[in-house]
Motif scaffolding. Structure first.
Motif, mmCIF file in Angstrom:
data_model
loop_
_atom_site.group_PDB
_atom_site.id
_atom_site.type_symbol
_atom_site.label_atom_id
_atom_site.label_comp_id
_atom_site.label_asym_id
_atom_site.label_seq_id
_atom_site.Cartn_x
_atom_site.Cartn_y
_atom_site.Cartn_z
ATOM 1 N N GLN A 60 -60.435 -12.194 64.117
ATOM 2 C CA GLN A 60 -58.992 -11.876 64.140
ATOM 3 C C GLN A 60 -58.152 -13.141 63.990
ATOM 4 O O GLN A 60 -57.179 -13.181 63.236
ATOM 5 C CB GLN A 60 -58.619 -11.195 65.458
ATOM 6 C CG GLN A 60 -58.841 -9.692 65.424
ATOM 7 C CD GLN A 60 -58.232 -9.000 66.618
ATOM 8 O OE1 GLN A 60 -57.244 -9.469 67.170
ATOM 9 N NE2 GLN A 60 -58.812 -7.882 67.022
ATOM 10 N N ALA A 198 -48.656 -0.652 60.302
ATOM 11 C CA ALA A 198 -48.841 -1.804 61.211
ATOM 12 C C ALA A 198 -49.888 -1.468 62.270
ATOM 13 O O ALA A 198 -50.650 -2.325 62.701
ATOM 14 C CB ALA A 198 -47.526 -2.172 61.878
ATOM 15 N N GLU A 201 -53.652 -1.998 61.436
ATOM 16 C CA GLU A 201 -54.217 -3.350 61.457
ATOM 17 C C GLU A 201 -54.832 -3.683 62.806
ATOM 18 O O GLU A 201 -55.538 -4.677 62.942
ATOM 19 C CB GLU A 201 -53.151 -4.373 61.070
ATOM 20 C CG GLU A 201 -52.768 -4.249 59.598
ATOM 21 C CD GLU A 201 -51.811 -5.324 59.163
ATOM 22 O OE1 GLU A 201 -51.890 -6.439 59.696
ATOM 23 O OE2 GLU A 201 -50.974 -5.034 58.302
ATOM 24 N N GLN A 247 -46.955 -8.834 66.393
ATOM 25 C CA GLN A 247 -47.293 -9.844 65.377
ATOM 26 C C GLN A 247 -47.477 -9.189 64.010
ATOM 27 O O GLN A 247 -46.995 -9.690 62.996
ATOM 28 C CB GLN A 247 -48.582 -10.567 65.808
ATOM 29 C CG GLN A 247 -49.053 -11.643 64.861
ATOM 30 C CD GLN A 247 -48.107 -12.833 64.821
ATOM 31 O OE1 GLN A 247 -47.694 -13.332 65.851
ATOM 32 N NE2 GLN A 247 -47.736 -13.252 63.631
ATOM 33 N N ASN A 248 -48.158 -8.036 64.009
ATOM 34 C CA ASN A 248 -48.361 -7.315 62.743
ATOM 35 C C ASN A 248 -47.032 -6.897 62.135
ATOM 36 O O ASN A 248 -46.840 -6.991 60.926
ATOM 37 C CB ASN A 248 -49.219 -6.062 62.966
ATOM 38 C CG ASN A 248 -50.652 -6.407 63.301
ATOM 39 O OD1 ASN A 248 -51.052 -7.551 63.175
ATOM 40 N ND2 ASN A 248 -51.412 -5.427 63.742
ATOM 41 N N THR A 251 -45.363 -9.987 60.746
ATOM 42 C CA THR A 251 -46.020 -10.431 59.518
ATOM 43 C C THR A 251 -45.628 -9.521 58.366
ATOM 44 O O THR A 251 -45.325 -9.985 57.271
ATOM 45 C CB THR A 251 -47.556 -10.417 59.697
ATOM 46 O OG1 THR A 251 -47.863 -11.182 60.853
ATOM 47 C CG2 THR A 251 -48.252 -11.020 58.487
ATOM 48 N N ALA A 252 -45.598 -8.207 58.632
ATOM 49 C CA ALA A 252 -45.236 -7.251 57.585
ATOM 50 C C ALA A 252 -43.823 -7.529 57.086
ATOM 51 O O ALA A 252 -43.528 -7.485 55.894
ATOM 52 C CB ALA A 252 -45.330 -5.827 58.123
#
Lengths: 256, 130
Positions: A60, A198, A201, A247-248, A251-252
């Motif tokens: 990860q 999201a 992930e 975080q996902n 990031t997206a």
């Protein structure tokens, strides 16, 4: 992140994908680039396996490094992506260990208190069917409420067991087995909040944990009982899972 | 020390990552004083953590302080967190939808009030009953 063979794309194809991605920032292109380099991620993560962290966690972390490298790579420079990506991914892994080192070196007294707290909370929850207040833990352990709070806080800093870690209360079953495998409900939660993938992930077990807590509405104590782990453990896992999901989402947004 | 009904605890912190720990510790102390159990206290901490992260959102205009006010009522604990001008109820943001979902699951009431300074105050109410 599912692992796929990376030999499906040639160097030229990868370079072409990078040129397209840098112009469009298309998430689908980024996914192709990620999939094309998963072998590299696994290979670099395995280099750190002897440091006591589960491989899944290392993968990860390495994957986060890969995402950064993809975003920062300039295909106009005459450098292969892997040459650029390796130091970025290794840097991410090293930073992970450095950050953890700063949090896990707790004084022995605090570690012992944290362990004793865990046991006291479990015992109280089993006897009363609910989690205790801090005052109730303090009374049962004959320590001050401040000491309980300090112990709980230090427990936050202690390594969060991976969902692949065996649960002592459940013999050889890993938490992964207990929490469950693929679950369609996760997708429902993602769709309900229109999070555009999201959620996917996250690992299926982390998604299930979110589902149990925030859709089924189970308390941490109820989840702990169902999974055969402690309430404090559930608390730490949930905190980590929420962080990962945030975080996902970030990031997206950055890659859009 | 115990806290009585209508007692108020207030903190003002720089909006930085390391302030989250102070919010968590303060919440743990207040939750302890009003007799919340660990599940309830953790819910409150999850809510405040979610808000704090939302206020730290890098796309938001800068704001120097994060304020939290805990008011102990006879039957509930009201927590007012004041942050930057982020509209939590703006559904166009995935982050907002996610944060609001979490907040509404862990708090008994979530309300947003426009602040005269241009920000929003988010009010979270946590019942003291088990």
């Amino acid at each position: 992140m599912p692992r796929k063979p990376n030999n499906a794309l040639s160097k030229e194809e990868i370079l072409s994908l990078f040129r397209t991605y840098q112009g469009t920032k298309e998430p689908e292109i980024k996914n192709l680039l990620v999939n094309a380099h998963l072998d590299l991620v696994h290979s670099l993560a395995r280099r750190f396996i002897n440091r006591g962290e589960p491989l899944d966690d290392l993968v990860q972390v390495a994957s986060m490094g890969l995402l950064k490298a993809i975003d920062r790579f300039d295909s106009d420079r005459n450098v292969q992506f892997t040459t650029y990506a390796v130091p970025t991914i290794v840097g991410e892994l090293k930073r992970y260990f450095r950050d953890r080192a700063s949090t896990i070196r707790l004084p022995r007294g605090l570690r012992e208190r944290s362990h004793a707290l865990n046991i006291a909370v479990q015992k109280f929850s089993q006897e009363h069917g609910r989690s205790p207040s801090i005052a109730e833990i303090a009374e049962s352990m004959d320590i001050s409420e401040e000491d309980v709070i300090e112990g709980l806080e230090s427990a936050e800093s202690v390594s969060v067991a991976s969902l692949d870690t065996s649960s002592s209360e459940n013999g050889d079953l890993s938490l992964l087995d207990i929490v469950g495998g693929e679950d369609k409900t996760l997708k429902l939660l993602d769709e309900r909040l229109s999070l555009a993938g999201a959620m996917s992930e996250l690992g299926p077990r982390e998604q299930n944990l979110l589902y149990l807590r925030f859709v089924e509405g189970l308390s941490q104590t109820e989840i702990a009982k169902q999974l055969g782990i402690s309430q404090m453990h559930v608390s730490r896992l949930l905190r980590r899972t929420l962080q990962a999901l945030r975080q996902n989402l970030t990031t997206a947004r950055e890659t859009r | 020390m115990s806290l009585d009904s209508e007692d108020v605890v207030q903190i003002a912190l720089p909006q930085r990552e390391d302030s989250a720990k102070i919010v968590r510790l303060t919440t743990a102390v207040v939750a302890s004083r009003v007799g919340l159990n660990l599940d309830q206290a953790d819910d409150l901490n999850t809510a405040l953590d979610e808000l704090f992260r939302l206020f730290l959102n890098e796309n938001d205009p800068p704001h120097p302080r994060f304020y939290v006010r805990y008011t102990i009522g006879a039957a509930d604990l009201e927590v007012v967190a004041k942050g930057i001008s982020q509209n939590l109820f703006d559904d166009s943001s995935k982050m907002n939808r996610f944060s609001r979902f979490i907040l509404e699951k862990v708090a008994d009431k979530v309300e947003e009030i426009p602040s005269p300074q241009g920000g929003y105050e988010v009010v979270i109410v946590k019942s003291l009953s088990a």
